[in-house]
Enzyme design. Sequence first.
Site, PDB file in Angstrom:
ATOM      1  N   SER A  22     -33.360 -27.277 -48.517  1.00  0.00           N
ATOM      2  CA  SER A  22     -34.797 -26.860 -48.127  1.00  0.00           C
ATOM      3  C   SER A  22     -34.715 -25.535 -47.361  1.00  0.00           C
ATOM      4  CB  SER A  22     -35.385 -27.842 -47.278  1.00  0.00           C
ATOM      5  OG  SER A  22     -34.655 -27.956 -46.044  1.00  0.00           O
ATOM      6  N   SER A 142     -18.019 -25.114 -45.404  1.00  0.00           N
ATOM      7  CA  SER A 142     -17.394 -25.257 -44.014  1.00  0.00           C
ATOM      8  C   SER A 142     -18.178 -23.996 -43.259  1.00  0.00           C
ATOM      9  CB  SER A 142     -15.697 -25.211 -44.024  1.00  0.00           C
ATOM     10  OG  SER A 142     -15.399 -25.051 -42.701  1.00  0.00           O
ATOM     11  N   TYR A 156     -19.382 -28.899 -32.769  1.00  0.00           N
ATOM     12  CA  TYR A 156     -19.681 -28.148 -34.042  1.00  0.00           C
ATOM     13  C   TYR A 156     -18.398 -28.051 -34.714  1.00  0.00           C
ATOM     14  CZ  TYR A 156     -20.990 -24.851 -37.800  1.00  0.00           C
ATOM     15  OH  TYR A 156     -21.337 -24.244 -38.818  1.00  0.00           O
ATOM     16  N   LYS A 160     -16.495 -28.971 -38.241  1.00  0.00           N
ATOM     17  CA  LYS A 160     -16.197 -27.991 -39.443  1.00  0.00           C
ATOM     18  C   LYS A 160     -14.493 -28.103 -39.711  1.00  0.00           C
ATOM     19  CE  LYS A 160     -20.066 -26.729 -40.947  1.00  0.00           C
ATOM     20  NZ  LYS A 160     -20.613 -27.178 -42.102  1.00  0.00           N
TER      21      LYS A 160
HETATM   22  N1  LIG Z   1     -25.786 -19.642 -41.037  1.00  0.00           N
HETATM   23  C1  LIG Z   1     -24.772 -19.415 -40.648  1.00  0.00           C
HETATM   24  O1  LIG Z   1     -24.362 -18.425 -39.810  1.00  0.00           O
HETATM   25  C2  LIG Z   1     -23.472 -20.279 -41.155  1.00  0.00           C
HETATM   26  C3  LIG Z   1     -22.020 -20.065 -40.776  1.00  0.00           C
HETATM   27  C4  LIG Z   1     -21.199 -20.908 -41.215  1.00  0.00           C
HETATM   28  C5  LIG Z   1     -21.395 -21.836 -41.629  1.00  0.00           C
HETATM   29  N2  LIG Z   1     -22.735 -22.408 -41.949  1.00  0.00           N
HETATM   30  C6  LIG Z   1     -23.037 -23.636 -42.666  1.00  0.00           C
HETATM   31  O2  LIG Z   1     -23.972 -23.585 -43.771  1.00  0.00           O
HETATM   32  C7  LIG Z   1     -24.586 -24.849 -44.033  1.00  0.00           C
HETATM   33  C8  LIG Z   1     -26.134 -24.431 -44.436  1.00  0.00           C
HETATM   34  O3  LIG Z   1     -26.686 -23.912 -43.227  1.00  0.00           O
HETATM   35  P1  LIG Z   1     -27.854 -22.719 -43.125  1.00  0.00           P
HETATM   36  O4  LIG Z   1     -27.127 -21.611 -42.262  1.00  0.00           O
HETATM   37  O5  LIG Z   1     -28.246 -22.522 -44.663  1.00  0.00           O
HETATM   38  O6  LIG Z   1     -28.728 -23.619 -42.166  1.00  0.00           O
HETATM   39  P2  LIG Z   1     -30.313 -23.825 -42.225  1.00  0.00           P
HETATM   40  O7  LIG Z   1     -31.067 -22.651 -42.882  1.00  0.00           O
HETATM   41  O8  LIG Z   1     -30.736 -24.297 -41.166  1.00  0.00           O
HETATM   42  O9  LIG Z   1     -30.138 -25.115 -43.361  1.00  0.00           O
HETATM   43  C9  LIG Z   1     -29.709 -26.168 -43.148  1.00  0.00           C
HETATM   44  C10 LIG Z   1     -30.025 -27.383 -43.963  1.00  0.00           C
HETATM   45  O10 LIG Z   1     -29.550 -28.389 -43.716  1.00  0.00           O
HETATM   46  C11 LIG Z   1     -30.266 -29.556 -44.142  1.00  0.00           C
HETATM   47  N3  LIG Z   1     -30.019 -30.824 -43.157  1.00  0.00           N
HETATM   48  C12 LIG Z   1     -30.143 -30.890 -41.949  1.00  0.00           C
HETATM   49  N4  LIG Z   1     -29.745 -31.985 -41.625  1.00  0.00           N
HETATM   50  C13 LIG Z   1     -29.826 -32.938 -42.634  1.00  0.00           C
HETATM   51  C14 LIG Z   1     -29.853 -34.182 -42.883  1.00  0.00           C
HETATM   52  N5  LIG Z   1     -29.860 -34.935 -41.892  1.00  0.00           N
HETATM   53  N6  LIG Z   1     -29.837 -34.518 -44.156  1.00  0.00           N
HETATM   54  C15 LIG Z   1     -30.148 -33.701 -45.009  1.00  0.00           C
HETATM   55  N7  LIG Z   1     -30.414 -32.311 -45.065  1.00  0.00           N
HETATM   56  C16 LIG Z   1     -30.168 -31.926 -43.823  1.00  0.00           C
HETATM   57  C17 LIG Z   1     -31.658 -29.019 -43.765  1.00  0.00           C
HETATM   58  O11 LIG Z   1     -32.726 -29.509 -44.434  1.00  0.00           O
HETATM   59  P3  LIG Z   1     -33.804 -30.553 -43.980  1.00  0.00           P
HETATM   60  O12 LIG Z   1     -33.943 -30.270 -42.390  1.00  0.00           O
HETATM   61  O13 LIG Z   1     -34.929 -30.140 -44.573  1.00  0.00           O
HETATM   62  O14 LIG Z   1     -33.427 -31.907 -43.991  1.00  0.00           O
HETATM   63  C18 LIG Z   1     -31.381 -27.582 -44.300  1.00  0.00           C
HETATM   64  O15 LIG Z   1     -31.924 -27.517 -45.612  1.00  0.00           O
HETATM   65  C19 LIG Z   1     -24.082 -25.834 -43.033  1.00  0.00           C
HETATM   66  O16 LIG Z   1     -23.515 -26.476 -43.019  1.00  0.00           O
HETATM   67  C20 LIG Z   1     -23.869 -24.877 -41.758  1.00  0.00           C
HETATM   68  O17 LIG Z   1     -22.971 -25.525 -40.808  1.00  0.00           O
HETATM   69  C21 LIG Z   1     -23.711 -21.632 -41.491  1.00  0.00           C
END
Ligand SMILES: NC(=O)c1ccc[n+]([C@@H]2O[C@H](COP(=O)([O-])OP(=O)(O)OC[C@H]3O[C@@H](n4cnc5c(N)ncnc54)[C@H](OP(=O)(O)O)[C@@H]3O)[C@@H](O)[C@H]2O)c1
Length: 278
Positions: A22, A142, A156, A160
């Site tokens: 989403s 991750s 966090y 990871k």
């Molecule tokens: N952005 C960064 O800098 C970064 C860096 C390293 C790793 N990551 C990893 O990348 C992944 C995606 O994150 P993003 O950066 O794209 O952040 P984001 O834009 O906040 O997206 C997070 C997604 O996770 C979903 N989510 C959260 N809790 C959930 C639950 N209980 N059940 C189902 N879905 C859930 C949210 O959907 P709903 O709230 O609609 O359920 C949303 O679609 C994560 O695992 C994060 O740790 C991100």
Amino acid sequence: MSSPSPVARSTDPKVILVTGASSGIGLQTALDLLKQGHIVYGCARRIERMEPIRAAGGHVLALDVSDDDSMCDAVDELLYSEGRIDVLINNAGFATYGAVEDISMDTARHQIEVNILGPARMTQLVLPQMRKQKSGRIINISSIGGTIHTPLGAWYHGTKFFVEGFTNAMRLEVEDKGIFMVLIAPGFIDTGFSGVLAKELDRNEKAPAYKPLYDALRHTNATPGSPPSVISKVISRAISDVKPKTVYRAGKYSKLLYLLRRTLPHRMFDGMMLSMLK
Ligand SMILES: NC(=O)c1ccc[n+]([C@@H]2O[C@H](COP(=O)([O-])OP(=O)(O)OC[C@H]3O[C@@H](n4cnc5c(N)ncnc54)[C@H](OP(=O)(O)O)[C@@H]3O)[C@@H](O)[C@H]2O)c1
């Protein structure tokens, strides 16, 4: 000298389930995979935010990865409709940040449920079908945070680090059954992630002793990152490479911080991280 041979790629359409579709990395990935001709199921709690996936010809399913019934229903529905699953992308996740002293056990438990038990359970649910097919890919998102550590990020990072250990251990169980385990380690990416992290800092902050760290983290968290398309591109490669790499690193600071973590002694790395936060 002959040039290196190109990596063999497959363009066959695959049935793919993306969690956390989403927003951010998951939404971008779902849309890019649809453009490549794959059959994509985007899953998250906020189904209204996945309208672009539906509009692009994809499927959307309600999914809460902290709820076992919700995970069983989503996988059952996909298997009932498609009869197979080629790729599971465990992307849903968030970061609760705060001093260990400040974070309640309920908050910690929820972080573990979403970032650890959710992807582990989704993996369990798709494995019987992938084993039957003798093929499949489980791509776990991750983070550079699965290798490095920052203050106030203990819970966090712990989650990871788990994802990395779990994925590597599972590779030894399932690769001989035609199932590839792949890790994606993003650096700083511009998504909804930093907004959620900022709220978590505000919600968790209690003991005044850690105020300088909270303020420094708020400042660093506002640093711009790479666009989510950078990660979606490596996820596409992890799907199309005939033999995927075990880990793909991409996005701002991902490779640099990995290299520094692997080469610097612990305390020197600690000092560098603390000085970056000043
Ligand atoms: N952005 C960064 O800098 C970064 C860096 C390293 C790793 N990551 C990893 O990348 C992944 C995606 O994150 P993003 O950066 O794209 O952040 P984001 O834009 O906040 O997206 C997070 C997604 O996770 C979903 N989510 C959260 N809790 C959930 C639950 N209980 N059940 C189902 N879905 C859930 C949210 O959907 P709903 O709230 O609609 O359920 C949303 O679609 C994560 O695992 C994060 O740790 C991100």
